[in-house]
Structures are given as C-alpha cells and as structure tokens.
Design a protein around this motif. Sequence first.
Motif, mmCIF file in Angstrom:
data_model
loop_
_atom_site.group_PDB
_atom_site.id
_atom_site.type_symbol
_atom_site.label_atom_id
_atom_site.label_comp_id
_atom_site.label_asym_id
_atom_site.label_seq_id
_atom_site.Cartn_x
_atom_site.Cartn_y
_atom_site.Cartn_z
ATOM 1 N N TYR A 35 0.791 -1.230 0.000
ATOM 2 C CA TYR A 35 0.000 0.000 0.000
ATOM 3 C C TYR A 35 0.823 1.280 0.000
ATOM 4 O O TYR A 35 0.380 2.292 -0.519
ATOM 5 N N ILE A 36 1.967 1.273 0.609
ATOM 6 C CA ILE A 36 2.705 2.527 0.791
ATOM 7 C C ILE A 36 3.804 2.637 -0.252
ATOM 8 O O ILE A 36 4.919 2.175 -0.073
ATOM 9 N N LYS A 37 3.455 3.256 -1.363
ATOM 10 C CA LYS A 37 4.401 3.458 -2.464
ATOM 11 C C LYS A 37 5.058 4.832 -2.337
ATOM 12 O O LYS A 37 6.231 5.010 -2.538
ATOM 13 N N ASP A 38 4.260 5.830 -2.034
ATOM 14 C CA ASP A 38 4.724 7.209 -1.908
ATOM 15 C C ASP A 38 4.289 7.692 -0.525
ATOM 16 O O ASP A 38 3.105 7.824 -0.258
ATOM 17 N N ASP A 39 5.241 7.931 0.340
ATOM 18 C CA ASP A 39 4.883 8.212 1.726
ATOM 19 C C ASP A 39 4.858 9.696 2.091
ATOM 20 O O ASP A 39 4.853 10.039 3.259
ATOM 21 N N ARG A 40 4.783 10.588 1.123
ATOM 22 C CA ARG A 40 4.727 12.019 1.435
ATOM 23 C C ARG A 40 3.522 12.356 2.304
ATOM 24 O O ARG A 40 3.612 13.160 3.221
ATOM 25 N N GLU A 41 2.388 11.747 2.029
ATOM 26 C CA GLU A 41 1.172 12.010 2.799
ATOM 27 C C GLU A 41 1.272 11.497 4.233
ATOM 28 O O GLU A 41 0.582 11.986 5.113
ATOM 29 N N LEU A 42 2.117 10.503 4.456
ATOM 30 C CA LEU A 42 2.239 9.947 5.799
ATOM 31 C C LEU A 42 2.886 10.921 6.766
ATOM 32 O O LEU A 42 2.655 10.872 7.965
ATOM 33 N N HIS A 43 3.703 11.784 6.253
ATOM 34 C CA HIS A 43 4.475 12.686 7.103
ATOM 35 C C HIS A 43 4.036 14.134 6.936
ATOM 36 O O HIS A 43 4.849 15.045 6.931
ATOM 37 N N ASN A 44 2.747 14.361 6.848
ATOM 38 C CA ASN A 44 2.228 15.713 6.627
ATOM 39 C C ASN A 44 1.835 16.417 7.924
ATOM 40 O O ASN A 44 1.109 17.389 7.899
ATOM 41 N N ALA A 45 2.291 15.899 9.052
ATOM 42 C CA ALA A 45 2.018 16.481 10.376
ATOM 43 C C ALA A 45 0.551 16.388 10.777
ATOM 44 O O ALA A 45 0.097 17.120 11.651
ATOM 45 N N HIS A 46 -0.204 15.518 10.142
ATOM 46 C CA HIS A 46 -1.607 15.309 10.499
ATOM 47 C C HIS A 46 -1.861 13.820 10.722
ATOM 48 O O HIS A 46 -2.501 13.166 9.900
ATOM 49 N N PRO A 47 -1.359 13.267 11.842
ATOM 50 C CA PRO A 47 -1.588 11.849 12.084
ATOM 51 C C PRO A 47 -3.074 11.552 12.289
ATOM 52 O O PRO A 47 -3.842 12.435 12.688
ATOM 53 N N VAL A 48 -3.448 10.339 12.006
ATOM 54 C CA VAL A 48 -4.848 9.961 12.125
ATOM 55 C C VAL A 48 -5.173 9.543 13.554
ATOM 56 O O VAL A 48 -6.131 10.044 14.141
ATOM 57 N N PHE A 49 -4.374 8.663 14.128
ATOM 58 C CA PHE A 49 -4.653 8.147 15.463
ATOM 59 C C PHE A 49 -3.623 8.561 16.510
ATOM 60 O O PHE A 49 -3.942 8.632 17.688
ATOM 61 N N LEU A 50 -2.425 8.801 16.102
ATOM 62 C CA LEU A 50 -1.356 9.074 17.063
ATOM 63 C C LEU A 50 -1.618 10.316 17.910
ATOM 64 O O LEU A 50 -1.227 10.372 19.063
ATOM 65 N N ARG A 51 -2.314 11.281 17.356
ATOM 66 C CA ARG A 51 -2.619 12.491 18.128
ATOM 67 C C ARG A 51 -3.505 12.162 19.324
ATOM 68 O O ARG A 51 -3.449 12.825 20.350
ATOM 69 N N PHE A 52 -4.328 11.117 19.194
ATOM 70 C CA PHE A 52 -5.194 10.718 20.298
ATOM 71 C C PHE A 52 -4.416 9.968 21.372
ATOM 72 O O PHE A 52 -4.735 10.071 22.546
ATOM 73 N N LEU A 53 -3.429 9.194 20.971
ATOM 74 C CA LEU A 53 -2.706 8.376 21.937
ATOM 75 C C LEU A 53 -2.019 9.222 22.999
ATOM 76 O O LEU A 53 -2.012 8.863 24.171
ATOM 77 N N LYS A 54 -1.437 10.332 22.589
ATOM 78 C CA LYS A 54 -0.789 11.223 23.544
ATOM 79 C C LYS A 54 -1.827 11.771 24.528
ATOM 80 O O LYS A 54 -1.613 11.766 25.734
ATOM 81 N N ASP A 55 -2.952 12.221 23.996
ATOM 82 C CA ASP A 55 -4.006 12.784 24.840
ATOM 83 C C ASP A 55 -4.622 11.731 25.754
ATOM 84 O O ASP A 55 -4.978 12.030 26.895
ATOM 85 N N ILE A 56 -4.758 10.515 25.256
ATOM 86 C CA ILE A 56 -5.358 9.444 26.043
ATOM 87 C C ILE A 56 -4.596 9.272 27.352
ATOM 88 O O ILE A 56 -5.178 9.224 28.423
ATOM 89 N N LYS A 57 -3.290 9.175 27.258
ATOM 90 C CA LYS A 57 -2.471 8.899 28.441
ATOM 91 C C LYS A 57 -2.438 10.073 29.405
ATOM 92 O O LYS A 57 -2.350 9.891 30.604
ATOM 93 N N VAL A 58 -2.508 11.276 28.898
ATOM 94 C CA VAL A 58 -2.356 12.469 29.736
ATOM 95 C C VAL A 58 -3.687 12.948 30.309
ATOM 96 O O VAL A 58 -3.780 13.276 31.481
ATOM 97 N N ASN A 59 -4.712 12.988 29.496
ATOM 98 C CA ASN A 59 -5.948 13.664 29.876
ATOM 99 C C ASN A 59 -7.082 12.770 30.352
ATOM 100 O O ASN A 59 -8.075 13.288 30.859
#
Length: 182
Positions: free
Chosen positions: A43-67
């Motif tokens: 699936y991952i041929k061109d990974d420019r979109e992966l590193h666009n500073a807009h993670p799908v789930f990772l942003r929640f993981l940080k908040d989950i543990k803290v808040n």
Amino acid sequence: MIAHHMMALFWGVCLVTLGQMTYGEASVPENLDKSIDELKVYYIKDDRELHNAHPVFLRFLKDIKVNLEEPEQNLLMSIIMDTYSRIFTQMEKDSQDEATKEKLAHVQEHLEKLQENYFPGKSAELKKYAETLWAIKEDDPVVQRKALFELKRVYREATQLKNLKNKERRRRQARITKKQKS
C-alpha cells in the motif's frame, strides 16, 4: 486521494500495534509484524502524505495517556480499534489481490483479539450510547424543545456525578498523603 488516506490510516495501525497500548505486551507478534510489513510494501508506495504532520490516530494516543482516566482510555481505545476494523474491512473490499485480502483479514483478527482481551466490558455499550448521542440532530426544533425540557434533570445528574468523582479523588489523595506520612 483515498489511497493516500488509507495508507495514512494503515501506517497508524502499525504504530498503534507497535507498543502504544497502555496495557499488556509492548511487542507485536511475529506473524502480525510480517503481515503489517507486507501490507506496507503493497500500500505505501509514496509516503509524502504519511508525514504531513496530520496523524490519524497518534494524536489521540498522547491525549489518552495524559488527559483521560483508565475507563475513558479503554473506551477511546475501543473506538480506535473499531475504527481500524472498519478501515481494514473497506480495504479488504477494495482490494483485488487475494493475498492482500488474507493479510488484511489476518491483521483484523489480531486487532479484534486485542480489543476483546484488553478492552472488554462496557466499552461497546458505551460506544453505542456515544454514537446515539452524536447522531442527535441539533437543528431539529423538537429535539431542541425536548433538550430544554430535560435540562434541569440532566444538569442535576451531571452535578451528582461530579460530586462523587471529587469525593473519590479526595479519598485517594487522603490515602496517598497518609501513606507518605507513615
């Protein structure tokens, strides 16, 4: 565009399953690790979109543990696992390659087992309540009137829950302080 979003979502599951859980093992089973790697190659041929500073789930993981407290963490993680399940189901439907479909099903099996083992209990029921509440039509005049009619009772219930939570917090704090003094 859809392929890019799917790739980003898929990358997210890889990171989630690589030890971001707050419970249990921090490693990915070898056969799952292999399936994820093979799917990434597919699936991952061109990974420019992966590193666009807009993670799908990772942003929640940080908040989950803290808040959030543990029951809330479990509910949100259960919702995340369910979201992954829907994503992989869609990817499986869209795929023309049988080997890829099998790998997607394999990853899904592991995610379902993870959800069953680490996030059992009332999470599914709570999620249904949340989805029902999110589906309420705010612009419906009948809903607006009913909401106004029910507000005092709901407000009292929320206040009682808050008071109970504060009492429990004070009790825990008192126990901690007592242990520290002894």
